[in-house]
Design an enzyme around this catalytic site. Structure first.
Site, PDB file in Angstrom:
ATOM      1  N   GLY A 127       0.819  -1.207   0.000  1.00 36.14           N
ATOM      2  CA  GLY A 127       0.000   0.000   0.000  1.00 36.14           C
ATOM      3  C   GLY A 127       0.853   1.256   0.000  1.00 36.14           C
ATOM      4  O   GLY A 127       0.966   1.948   1.017  1.00 36.14           O
ATOM      5  N   TYR A 128       1.485   1.545  -1.144  1.00 30.62           N
ATOM      6  CA  TYR A 128       2.281   2.769  -1.288  1.00 30.62           C
ATOM      7  C   TYR A 128       1.477   3.822  -2.067  1.00 30.62           C
ATOM      8  O   TYR A 128       1.170   4.888  -1.567  1.00 30.62           O
ATOM      9  CB  TYR A 128       3.577   2.468  -2.054  1.00 30.62           C
ATOM     10  N   SER A 129       1.155   3.492  -3.351  1.00 28.38           N
ATOM     11  CA  SER A 129       0.600   4.504  -4.263  1.00 28.38           C
ATOM     12  C   SER A 129      -0.807   4.929  -3.876  1.00 28.38           C
ATOM     13  O   SER A 129      -1.591   4.140  -3.334  1.00 28.38           O
ATOM     14  CB  SER A 129       0.543   3.955  -5.682  1.00 28.38           C
ATOM     15  N   GLU A 244      12.647  -3.875  -4.513  1.00 30.83           N
ATOM     16  CA  GLU A 244      11.593  -4.056  -5.510  1.00 30.83           C
ATOM     17  C   GLU A 244      12.162  -3.848  -6.915  1.00 30.83           C
ATOM     18  O   GLU A 244      11.918  -4.632  -7.822  1.00 30.83           O
ATOM     19  CB  GLU A 244      10.448  -3.067  -5.244  1.00 30.83           C
ATOM     20  N   ASN A 384      10.242   4.596 -15.095  1.00 29.52           N
ATOM     21  CA  ASN A 384      11.623   4.673 -15.582  1.00 29.52           C
ATOM     22  C   ASN A 384      12.123   6.118 -15.670  1.00 29.52           C
ATOM     23  O   ASN A 384      13.318   6.365 -15.498  1.00 29.52           O
ATOM     24  CB  ASN A 384      11.728   3.954 -16.935  1.00 29.52           C
ATOM     25  N   GLU A 385      11.204   7.067 -15.913  1.00 30.96           N
ATOM     26  CA  GLU A 385      11.633   8.479 -15.937  1.00 30.96           C
ATOM     27  C   GLU A 385      12.128   8.886 -14.536  1.00 30.96           C
ATOM     28  O   GLU A 385      13.151   9.569 -14.397  1.00 30.96           O
ATOM     29  CB  GLU A 385      10.476   9.400 -16.354  1.00 30.96           C
TER      30      GLU A 385
HETATM   31  C1  LIG Z   1       0.374  -2.897 -13.001  1.00 30.63           C
HETATM   32  C2  LIG Z   1       0.745  -1.998 -11.849  1.00 30.63           C
HETATM   33  C3  LIG Z   1       0.877  -2.528 -10.589  1.00 30.63           C
HETATM   34  C4  LIG Z   1       1.174  -1.705  -9.503  1.00 30.63           C
HETATM   35  N1  LIG Z   1       1.236  -2.249  -8.248  1.00 30.63           N
HETATM   36  C5  LIG Z   1       1.387  -1.443  -7.178  1.00 30.63           C
HETATM   37  C6  LIG Z   1       1.298  -1.961  -5.851  1.00 30.63           C
HETATM   38  O1  LIG Z   1       1.119  -3.170  -5.637  1.00 30.63           O
HETATM   39  N2  LIG Z   1       1.393  -1.106  -4.822  1.00 30.63           N
HETATM   40  C7  LIG Z   1       1.620   0.227  -4.996  1.00 30.63           C
HETATM   41  O2  LIG Z   1       1.729   0.941  -4.001  1.00 30.63           O
HETATM   42  N3  LIG Z   1       1.703   0.771  -6.241  1.00 30.63           N
HETATM   43  C8  LIG Z   1       1.588  -0.036  -7.329  1.00 30.63           C
HETATM   44  N4  LIG Z   1       1.647   0.488  -8.604  1.00 30.63           N
HETATM   45  C9  LIG Z   1       1.750   1.932  -8.754  1.00 30.63           C
HETATM   46  C10 LIG Z   1       3.052   2.418  -9.364  1.00 30.63           C
HETATM   47  O3  LIG Z   1       4.085   2.394  -8.431  1.00 30.63           O
HETATM   48  C11 LIG Z   1       2.777   3.828  -9.908  1.00 30.63           C
HETATM   49  O4  LIG Z   1       1.915   3.658 -11.031  1.00 30.63           O
HETATM   50  C12 LIG Z   1       4.022   4.545 -10.338  1.00 30.63           C
HETATM   51  O5  LIG Z   1       4.789   4.914  -9.234  1.00 30.63           O
HETATM   52  C13 LIG Z   1       3.711   5.817 -11.180  1.00 30.63           C
HETATM   53  O6  LIG Z   1       2.809   6.622 -10.513  1.00 30.63           O
HETATM   54  P1  LIG Z   1       1.467   7.157 -11.223  1.00 30.63           P
HETATM   55  O7  LIG Z   1       0.791   5.972 -11.841  1.00 30.63           O
HETATM   56  O8  LIG Z   1       0.692   7.929 -10.206  1.00 30.63           O
HETATM   57  O9  LIG Z   1       1.943   8.085 -12.392  1.00 30.63           O
HETATM   58  P2  LIG Z   1       2.416   9.668 -12.308  1.00 30.63           P
HETATM   59  O10 LIG Z   1       3.233   9.806 -11.098  1.00 30.63           O
HETATM   60  O11 LIG Z   1       1.133  10.446 -12.402  1.00 30.63           O
HETATM   61  O12 LIG Z   1       3.261   9.784 -13.583  1.00 30.63           O
HETATM   62  C14 LIG Z   1       2.683   9.953 -14.892  1.00 30.63           C
HETATM   63  C15 LIG Z   1       3.819  10.085 -15.901  1.00 30.63           C
HETATM   64  O13 LIG Z   1       4.573  11.287 -15.611  1.00 30.63           O
HETATM   65  C16 LIG Z   1       5.974  10.959 -15.448  1.00 30.63           C
HETATM   66  N5  LIG Z   1       6.552  11.784 -14.370  1.00 30.63           N
HETATM   67  C17 LIG Z   1       5.994  12.068 -13.183  1.00 30.63           C
HETATM   68  N6  LIG Z   1       6.827  12.836 -12.438  1.00 30.63           N
HETATM   69  C18 LIG Z   1       7.935  13.025 -13.179  1.00 30.63           C
HETATM   70  C19 LIG Z   1       9.175  13.732 -12.965  1.00 30.63           C
HETATM   71  N7  LIG Z   1       9.420  14.362 -11.815  1.00 30.63           N
HETATM   72  N8  LIG Z   1      10.113  13.699 -13.940  1.00 30.63           N
HETATM   73  C20 LIG Z   1       9.894  13.033 -15.123  1.00 30.63           C
HETATM   74  N9  LIG Z   1       8.736  12.375 -15.387  1.00 30.63           N
HETATM   75  C21 LIG Z   1       7.780  12.360 -14.430  1.00 30.63           C
HETATM   76  C22 LIG Z   1       5.987   9.486 -15.066  1.00 30.63           C
HETATM   77  O14 LIG Z   1       7.209   8.870 -15.439  1.00 30.63           O
HETATM   78  C23 LIG Z   1       4.827   8.935 -15.871  1.00 30.63           C
HETATM   79  O15 LIG Z   1       5.228   8.642 -17.182  1.00 30.63           O
HETATM   80  C24 LIG Z   1       1.388  -0.318  -9.709  1.00 30.63           C
HETATM   81  C25 LIG Z   1       1.275   0.213 -11.003  1.00 30.63           C
HETATM   82  C26 LIG Z   1       0.968  -0.607 -12.060  1.00 30.63           C
HETATM   83  C27 LIG Z   1       0.848  -0.003 -13.440  1.00 30.63           C
END
Ligand SMILES: Cc1cc2nc3c(=O)[nH]c(=O)nc-3n(C[C@H](O)[C@H](O)[C@H](O)COP(=O)(O)OP(=O)(O)OC[C@H]3O[C@@H](n4cnc5c(N)ncnc54)[C@H](O)[C@@H]3O)c2cc1C
Length: 398
Positions: A127-129, A244, A384-385
């Site tokens: 439960g991070y995101s 991770e 990856n960004e």
């Molecule tokens: C299939 C799947 C499983 C997952 N499982 C888990 C889980 O079990 N538990 C959990 O806690 N989370 C989970 N996640 C969440 C995951 O960690 C987040 O999706 C991830 O950290 C990206 O956050 P976001 O989706 O809010 O995208 P955003 O943070 O909204 O990013 C959107 C885009 O903007 C880019 N971006 C944002 N900020 C910057 C910056 N400062 N510089 C350059 N580019 C930037 C990102 O690279 C991305 O391309 C999962 C995600 C997926 C897709």
């Protein structure tokens, strides 16, 4: 640099190979090889087999049930595991929470939770995101307010992988709303059966329920479930993420799927010749093969750096970027190799035992779902960004 294995390591590899030959159920390896869906019971079955052999938590110290392997032994095991098409160990308890508890948990917490991770009593999720707190994880808003012996938790987590199966969730929660955002976060262990928790599925493009939203309304969590110190959760969270990311790199997985790609490219014909002999396709495959070889060496270097018990640092970000790019490119090439056979989307084909009308070669029906599903690799575990930002700060000093 000598990258060959010592005679002892070769004999360890033989031991691991015979273990997979004797103990990995053919039903499970077929499911994995064919890209079929694994059920909770399938994942638990493999977890139990590994645990019985003492090889489940192979990076934990011996005191807590690890086998005492060197980093090279772990590397060999992971590769052989992928080549044998063994199911992936569900990472949340073994690979993520385990190392955090071993480093930061109290003795009581270690004694209580670690054996339960090993014997499968607790299925954990992460439960991070949150909505609005993914890349900017420190902006998380779920609160935990102390009230006597409990914290009262309110808020929402999202993208919670396999949360529908979970008994427990480890959560980052805000315990101080006035502090700088990284400094007001704590690391809590929450029982998923607590009153006030609701899990809602997020259905993915392939129809799979892999991820969920988890809502918390006045959920009471014993203070004893706080890991480490209050408001120090950011430190533990980052430590967990390095594990991770290293795991997401999935070198063994890439080796196995690249071997399969080579077979497919040999069998598919284009204009009378094998696709593998098409110069453009062959060039893309060669690039992947070279990247993969480099990746193996880099992975070994990072593992060697953590051999002394330390955590992988920003190098895990390098592994995450390159490892996921390679994995995604292999799924893209496999889909291209199958050409039109990969076009029809047949959800039933993902189920074990599907025996429908043949559409091209055996695993062609899985090529497109696997391609789309693996787009996630460059997003989760920190996109990856974001990994590039980490590298530029920590390694390049920019
Ligand atoms: C299939 C799947 C499983 C997952 N499982 C888990 C889980 O079990 N538990 C959990 O806690 N989370 C989970 N996640 C969440 C995951 O960690 C987040 O999706 C991830 O950290 C990206 O956050 P976001 O989706 O809010 O995208 P955003 O943070 O909204 O990013 C959107 C885009 O903007 C880019 N971006 C944002 N900020 C910057 C910056 N400062 N510089 C350059 N580019 C930037 C990102 O690279 C991305 O391309 C999962 C995600 C997926 C897709």
């Amino acid at each position: 640099m000598d990258l060959s294995f010592t005679p002892e390591e070769e004999s360890f590899r033989d031991e691991v190979r015979s273990f997979f030959r004797d103990k990995l159920p053919a039903r499970l390896s077929t499911l994995v090889r064919e890209g079929k869906r694994l059920r909770k019971a399938d994942m638990e079955e493999w977890h139990a087999i590994l645990n019985e052999r003492g090889w489940l938590a192979n990076h934990w110290p011996g005191q807590w049930g690890g086998p005492g392997w060197s980093v090279i032994q772990r590397f060999i095991f992971d590769n052989e595991s992928a080549l044998a098409h063994a199911p992936r160990v569900v990472p949340f308890g073994v690979n993520m929470l385990g190392p955090v508890l071993i480093k930061y948990g109290s003795e009581e917490q270690k004694k209580h939770w670690l054996p339960r991770i090993l014997d499968g009593s607790d299925w954990w999720c992460q439960g991070y995101s949150e909505p609005g707190a993914g890349s900017d994880l420190a902006g998380l808003k779920t609160t935990a307010v102390r009230n006597g012996d409990v914290y009262v938790v309110n808020g929402q987590k999202t993208w919670t992988t396999l949360g529908q199966h979970a008994d427990m969730i480890f959560c980052l929660v805000r315990t101080d709303a006035t502090a700088k955002k990284q400094e007001g976060i704590s690391f809590l262990l929450i029982d998923m059966k607590s009153p006030g928790i609701e899990v809602r599925p997020i259905t993915l493009i392939d129809g799979e329920q892999e991820v969920n939203e988890v809502f918390f309304t006045d959920v009471e969590v014993p203070v004893a479930n706080l890991v480490g110190e209050e408001n120090m959760g950011w430190t533990y969270a980052k430590y967990l993420l390095t594990y991770e990311r290293t795991n997401i790199a999935g070198v063994g997985f890439s080796i196995a799927s690249f071997e399969r790609l080579k077979e497919v490219a040999q069998s598919q014909k284009k204009g009378g010749r094998a696709l593998a002999d098409d110069p453009l396709f062959a060039a893309r495959m060669a690039r992947v093969e070279i990247d993969l070889a480099n990746m193996q060496t880099t992975n070994l270097r990072v593992l060697a750096a953590v051999a002394g018990g330390g955590a992988p640092g920003a190098e895990s970000s390098m592994l995450k970027i390159k490892g996921t790019e390679i994995r995604q490119e292999i799924t893209a090439l496999t889909r291209r190799a199958y050409g039109s056979y990969a076009a029809p989307y047949i959800p039933e084909a993902l189920e074990a035992g599907w025996n429908g009308e043949d559409v091209g070669p055996e695993d062609a029906a899985m090529a497109a779902p696997s391609y789309f599903n693996n787009r996630k690799l460059s997003i989760f575990g920190g996109s990856n960004e974001i990994q590039k930002n980490i590298i530029s700060k920590a390694i390049l000093g920019l």
